[in-house]
Design a protein around this motif. Structure first.
Motif, mmCIF file in Angstrom:
data_model
loop_
_atom_site.group_PDB
_atom_site.id
_atom_site.type_symbol
_atom_site.label_atom_id
_atom_site.label_comp_id
_atom_site.label_asym_id
_atom_site.label_seq_id
_atom_site.Cartn_x
_atom_site.Cartn_y
_atom_site.Cartn_z
ATOM 1 N N GLY A 129 -30.565 38.857 -20.777
ATOM 2 C CA GLY A 129 -31.082 38.447 -22.081
ATOM 3 C C GLY A 129 -30.206 38.886 -23.245
ATOM 4 O O GLY A 129 -30.408 38.451 -24.374
ATOM 5 N N ALA A 130 -29.259 39.760 -22.971
ATOM 6 C CA ALA A 130 -28.365 40.237 -24.031
ATOM 7 C C ALA A 130 -27.396 39.122 -24.432
ATOM 8 O O ALA A 130 -26.977 38.321 -23.598
ATOM 9 C CB ALA A 130 -27.584 41.459 -23.547
ATOM 10 N N THR A 131 -27.080 39.083 -25.723
ATOM 11 C CA THR A 131 -26.096 38.108 -26.213
ATOM 12 C C THR A 131 -24.931 38.855 -26.842
ATOM 13 O O THR A 131 -25.098 39.961 -27.362
ATOM 14 C CB THR A 131 -26.703 37.144 -27.255
ATOM 15 N N GLU A 132 -23.784 38.232 -26.792
ATOM 16 C CA GLU A 132 -22.599 38.813 -27.407
ATOM 17 C C GLU A 132 -21.645 37.702 -27.799
ATOM 18 O O GLU A 132 -21.667 36.620 -27.226
ATOM 19 C CB GLU A 132 -21.922 39.788 -26.447
ATOM 20 N N GLU A 133 -20.841 37.964 -28.807
ATOM 21 C CA GLU A 133 -19.841 36.995 -29.250
ATOM 22 C C GLU A 133 -18.486 37.397 -28.692
ATOM 23 O O GLU A 133 -18.102 38.559 -28.748
ATOM 24 C CB GLU A 133 -19.801 36.906 -30.774
ATOM 25 N N ARG A 134 -17.794 36.412 -28.168
ATOM 26 C CA ARG A 134 -16.460 36.613 -27.614
ATOM 27 C C ARG A 134 -15.516 35.556 -28.167
ATOM 28 O O ARG A 134 -15.940 34.522 -28.655
ATOM 29 C CB ARG A 134 -16.478 36.500 -26.086
ATOM 30 N N THR A 135 -14.243 35.809 -28.022
ATOM 31 C CA THR A 135 -13.218 34.873 -28.459
ATOM 32 C C THR A 135 -12.343 34.514 -27.268
ATOM 33 O O THR A 135 -11.813 35.403 -26.595
ATOM 34 C CB THR A 135 -12.357 35.497 -29.569
ATOM 35 N N LEU A 136 -12.230 33.221 -27.015
ATOM 36 C CA LEU A 136 -11.350 32.733 -25.951
ATOM 37 C C LEU A 136 -10.061 32.225 -26.581
ATOM 38 O O LEU A 136 -10.096 31.481 -27.556
ATOM 39 C CB LEU A 136 -11.991 31.578 -25.188
ATOM 40 N N SER A 137 -8.954 32.605 -26.011
ATOM 41 C CA SER A 137 -7.667 32.090 -26.442
ATOM 42 C C SER A 137 -7.318 30.928 -25.520
ATOM 43 O O SER A 137 -7.423 31.045 -24.298
ATOM 44 C CB SER A 137 -6.614 33.187 -26.346
ATOM 45 N N VAL A 138 -6.934 29.801 -26.109
ATOM 46 C CA VAL A 138 -6.595 28.605 -25.331
ATOM 47 C C VAL A 138 -5.180 28.188 -25.720
ATOM 48 O O VAL A 138 -4.871 28.048 -26.899
ATOM 49 C CB VAL A 138 -7.609 27.466 -25.612
ATOM 50 N N VAL A 139 -4.331 28.018 -24.695
ATOM 51 C CA VAL A 139 -2.932 27.680 -24.946
ATOM 52 C C VAL A 139 -2.574 26.374 -24.249
ATOM 53 O O VAL A 139 -3.199 25.991 -23.260
ATOM 54 C CB VAL A 139 -1.973 28.809 -24.481
ATOM 55 N N ASN A 140 -1.550 25.716 -24.763
ATOM 56 C CA ASN A 140 -1.050 24.486 -24.164
ATOM 57 C C ASN A 140 0.021 24.879 -23.157
ATOM 58 O O ASN A 140 1.042 25.453 -23.513
ATOM 59 C CB ASN A 140 -0.482 23.568 -25.241
ATOM 60 N N GLU A 141 -0.241 24.546 -21.891
ATOM 61 C CA GLU A 141 0.671 24.960 -20.826
ATOM 62 C C GLU A 141 0.780 23.836 -19.797
ATOM 63 O O GLU A 141 -0.238 23.318 -19.337
ATOM 64 C CB GLU A 141 0.122 26.234 -20.180
ATOM 65 N N ASP A 142 1.969 23.476 -19.436
ATOM 66 C CA ASP A 142 2.221 22.434 -18.429
ATOM 67 C C ASP A 142 1.513 21.124 -18.762
ATOM 68 O O ASP A 142 0.952 20.464 -17.889
ATOM 69 C CB ASP A 142 1.798 22.910 -17.035
ATOM 70 N N GLY A 143 1.494 20.770 -20.033
ATOM 71 C CA GLY A 143 0.902 19.498 -20.448
ATOM 72 C C GLY A 143 -0.610 19.504 -20.541
ATOM 73 O O GLY A 143 -1.214 18.461 -20.775
ATOM 74 N N GLY A 144 -1.243 20.650 -20.371
ATOM 75 C CA GLY A 144 -2.705 20.736 -20.469
ATOM 76 C C GLY A 144 -3.105 22.019 -21.163
ATOM 77 O O GLY A 144 -2.287 22.915 -21.374
ATOM 78 N N TRP A 145 -4.376 22.117 -21.508
ATOM 79 C CA TRP A 145 -4.891 23.311 -22.173
ATOM 80 C C TRP A 145 -5.493 24.253 -21.142
ATOM 81 O O TRP A 145 -6.179 23.818 -20.226
ATOM 82 C CB TRP A 145 -5.922 22.925 -23.215
ATOM 83 N N ARG A 146 -5.226 25.559 -21.326
ATOM 84 C CA ARG A 146 -5.735 26.565 -20.389
ATOM 85 C C ARG A 146 -6.252 27.774 -21.167
ATOM 86 O O ARG A 146 -5.722 28.126 -22.211
ATOM 87 C CB ARG A 146 -4.636 27.004 -19.437
ATOM 88 N N VAL A 147 -7.271 28.407 -20.597
ATOM 89 C CA VAL A 147 -7.827 29.632 -21.170
ATOM 90 C C VAL A 147 -6.871 30.760 -20.825
ATOM 91 O O VAL A 147 -6.442 30.888 -19.675
ATOM 92 C CB VAL A 147 -9.232 29.899 -20.602
ATOM 93 N N CYS A 148 -6.545 31.591 -21.809
ATOM 94 C CA CYS A 148 -5.582 32.661 -21.591
ATOM 95 C C CYS A 148 -6.160 33.988 -22.069
ATOM 96 O O CYS A 148 -7.057 34.025 -22.903
ATOM 97 C CB CYS A 148 -4.275 32.348 -22.329
ATOM 98 N N GLY A 149 -5.650 35.078 -21.548
ATOM 99 C CA GLY A 149 -6.172 36.394 -21.911
ATOM 100 C C GLY A 149 -7.374 36.728 -21.056
ATOM 101 O O GLY A 149 -7.656 36.071 -20.056
ATOM 102 N N ASP A 150 -8.093 37.742 -21.434
ATOM 103 C CA ASP A 150 -9.327 38.095 -20.734
ATOM 104 C C ASP A 150 -10.446 37.250 -21.314
ATOM 105 O O ASP A 150 -10.816 37.420 -22.479
ATOM 106 C CB ASP A 150 -9.632 39.585 -20.900
ATOM 107 N N PRO A 151 -10.991 36.347 -20.518
ATOM 108 C CA PRO A 151 -11.948 35.387 -21.069
ATOM 109 C C PRO A 151 -13.213 36.000 -21.653
ATOM 110 O O PRO A 151 -13.748 35.471 -22.594
ATOM 111 C CB PRO A 151 -12.277 34.490 -19.878
ATOM 112 N N TYR A 152 -13.698 37.080 -21.086
ATOM 113 C CA TYR A 152 -14.898 37.709 -21.677
ATOM 114 C C TYR A 152 -15.102 39.100 -21.210
ATOM 115 O O TYR A 152 -14.769 39.647 -20.313
ATOM 116 C CB TYR A 152 -16.148 36.865 -21.477
#
Length: 152
Positions: A129-152
């Motif tokens: 039930g706990a909520t938290e705000e996180r930030t996802l970094s998304v980069v353009n790699e090999d012609g597509g977008w990918r999540v980068c870093g520690d996702p959460y």
């Protein structure tokens, strides 16, 4: 005395200051056109990228909440996959309290060194039930977008 003198045009006064100002004005105008064009290109790249960045984050989080860790792992960038093995990522995602729901709060796209990258602000809800705000970094790699870093 003799002969007739040939007619010659009167000497024209040179205006180096005026010529310099004209060339300087043309240079400034050319620079303004270049800066405006570069700015328009940058805006176009960023505007076109916000949709795919949102979709990438949405698919990644949908797979995480559904327990599809293999699919979520495939959406990670190469750098994140070198830091996380597939087994380590799976155990990390399944460690309680797991993510049960999410809401994408904000998407921003900018360029860094001429390459677009995105930041997605997400509100995660855990099964406790706990909520938290996180930030996802998304980069353009090999012609597509990918999540980068520690996702959460």
């Amino acid at each position: 005395m003799g002969g007739e003198q040939r007619w010659s045009r009167p000497a024209r006064r040179r205006r180096p200051l005026r010529a310099g100002l004209v060339f300087a004005g043309m240079g400034v105008a050319l620079c303004c056109v270049g800066v405006a064009g570069l700015g328009a290109w940058n805006v176009q790249v960023v505007t076109r990228a916000s949709g795919p960045v949102r979709e990438t984050a949405d698919e990644f989080l949908r797979q995480v909440t559904a327990g599809d860790t293999d699919g979520a792992y495939e959406r990670l960038c190469a750098d994140a996959r070198t830091r996380w093995s597939e087994i380590g990522f799976t155990s990390w995602v399944r460690t309680p309290p797991v993510v049960s729901d999410y809401e994408i709060v904000d998407v921003s796209v900018a360029t860094r060194r001429g390459r677009p990258h995105g930041t997605v602000s997400v509100k995660l809800t855990r099964d406790s039930g706990a909520t938290e705000e996180r930030t996802l970094s998304v980069v353009n790699e090999d012609g597509g977008w990918r999540v980068c870093g520690d996702p959460y």
